[in-house]
Enzyme design. Sequence first.
Site, short mmCIF file in Angstrom:
data_model
loop_
_atom_site.label_atom_id
_atom_site.label_comp_id
_atom_site.label_asym_id
_atom_site.label_seq_id
_atom_site.Cartn_x
_atom_site.Cartn_y
_atom_site.Cartn_z
N ARG A 167 0.83 -1.22 0.00
CA ARG A 167 0.00 0.00 0.00
C ARG A 167 0.86 1.26 0.00
NH1 ARG A 167 -4.90 0.67 3.79
NH2 ARG A 167 -3.64 -0.18 5.47
N MET A 172 -12.65 4.04 -2.99
CA MET A 172 -12.90 2.91 -2.11
C MET A 172 -11.61 2.18 -1.70
SD MET A 172 -15.99 3.58 -1.85
CE MET A 172 -16.98 2.31 -1.08
N ARG A 173 -10.57 2.95 -1.38
CA ARG A 173 -9.35 2.37 -0.81
C ARG A 173 -9.09 3.05 0.52
NH1 ARG A 173 -8.47 -2.10 -2.92
NH2 ARG A 173 -6.33 -2.13 -2.17
N LEU A 177 -6.71 4.56 3.22
CA LEU A 177 -5.40 5.20 3.10
C LEU A 177 -4.61 5.01 4.39
CD1 LEU A 177 -6.48 8.51 1.35
CD2 LEU A 177 -5.52 6.46 0.29
N ASN A 183 -13.27 14.06 2.47
CA ASN A 183 -13.95 12.83 2.07
C ASN A 183 -15.45 13.05 2.22
OD1 ASN A 183 -14.30 10.01 1.43
ND2 ASN A 183 -14.78 9.67 3.59
N HIS A 206 -18.94 10.93 2.99
CA HIS A 206 -19.40 9.64 3.51
C HIS A 206 -20.93 9.65 3.53
CE1 HIS A 206 -19.33 5.93 5.74
NE2 HIS A 206 -20.22 6.44 6.56
N ASP A 232 -13.39 7.33 8.40
CA ASP A 232 -14.68 8.02 8.54
C ASP A 232 -14.79 8.81 9.84
OD1 ASP A 232 -15.38 6.95 6.08
OD2 ASP A 232 -16.39 5.22 6.94
N GLU A 269 -25.64 14.76 -1.07
CA GLU A 269 -24.19 14.72 -1.26
C GLU A 269 -23.76 15.74 -2.31
OE1 GLU A 269 -22.26 10.88 -1.64
OE2 GLU A 269 -23.99 9.88 -0.78
C1 GAR Z 1 -21.18 8.09 -2.64
O1 GAR Z 1 -22.44 7.79 -2.10
C2 GAR Z 1 -20.16 8.31 -1.54
O2 GAR Z 1 -20.70 8.97 -0.43
C3 GAR Z 1 -19.78 6.90 -1.20
O3 GAR Z 1 -19.69 6.24 -2.44
C4 GAR Z 1 -20.60 6.86 -3.34
C5 GAR Z 1 -19.84 7.22 -4.58
O4 GAR Z 1 -20.72 7.70 -5.56
N1 GAR Z 1 -18.55 6.85 -0.50
C6 GAR Z 1 -18.26 5.91 0.39
O5 GAR Z 1 -19.02 5.02 0.68
C7 GAR Z 1 -16.89 6.03 1.00
N2 GAR Z 1 -16.75 5.13 2.07
P1 GAR Z 1 -20.20 8.55 -6.77
O6 GAR Z 1 -19.06 7.76 -7.38
O7 GAR Z 1 -21.39 8.62 -7.69
O8 GAR Z 1 -19.77 9.89 -6.24
#
Ligand code: GAR
Length: 216
Positions: free
Chosen positions: A68, A93-94, A96, A110, A112, A148, A177
Amino acid sequence: MARKRVAVLISGRGSNMVALIEAAKQQSYPAEISLVISNEPEATGLVHAQSAGIATAAVDHRPFGKDRAAFERALHILLDDRKIEIVCLAGFMRLLTSWLVEQWSARMLNIHPALLPAFKGLDTHARAIAAGAKQHGATVHFVVPEMDSGPIVAQGAVPVLAADTEAALAARVLAVEHKIYPLALKLVAEGRVQIRDGQCVIDGIIRPNGVAPDFQ
Ligand code: GAR
């Protein structure tokens, strides 16, 4: 004032990235999206970014195997080369390591899909429904080594309805979001957000839960 150079890190469809790109089209917006990086070379978000004329890079994590640190060094070199000032994780989705997080301390955001500190981790919508939560939502926060966690810049809530499916709730949260991420980045890029004792101070006011979507 010069617009801040922002990189958005994605893994998938990139709808939050698109929301940031759209916001940054306004000349008055204090940040420009200078680079989009995906760890998934096939991410559809990369195509959207390219069609918006934004530089993209794929840094596939797989060739790095379990190393990593090497994967993150590759990311960091790219960010440094492009003179990036703020990093936005948007469905990246990695996890860090603390090394990269510390390189970008107070400069990495970030999003969430939950009202942190509730429902850290994955499957937040299904878990909110299963827990009988009446409210759910999304949070933009500074990234710290603990997953998170980190000072909250903005949070938007939605009701959880009795008939909600996971998909219906996810769609309601996603709409929020797309409002709070451009808002949070604007505040950070304008230098209006300080971090004090693990909380955000925004325009001089301590805001443990950040600001709401209609904040100016
Ligand atoms: C979003 O809902 C974001 O909040 C979540 O992934 C989705 C990505 O959507 N993030 C996580 O779960 C991070 N742990 P997008 O690619 O359409 O922005």
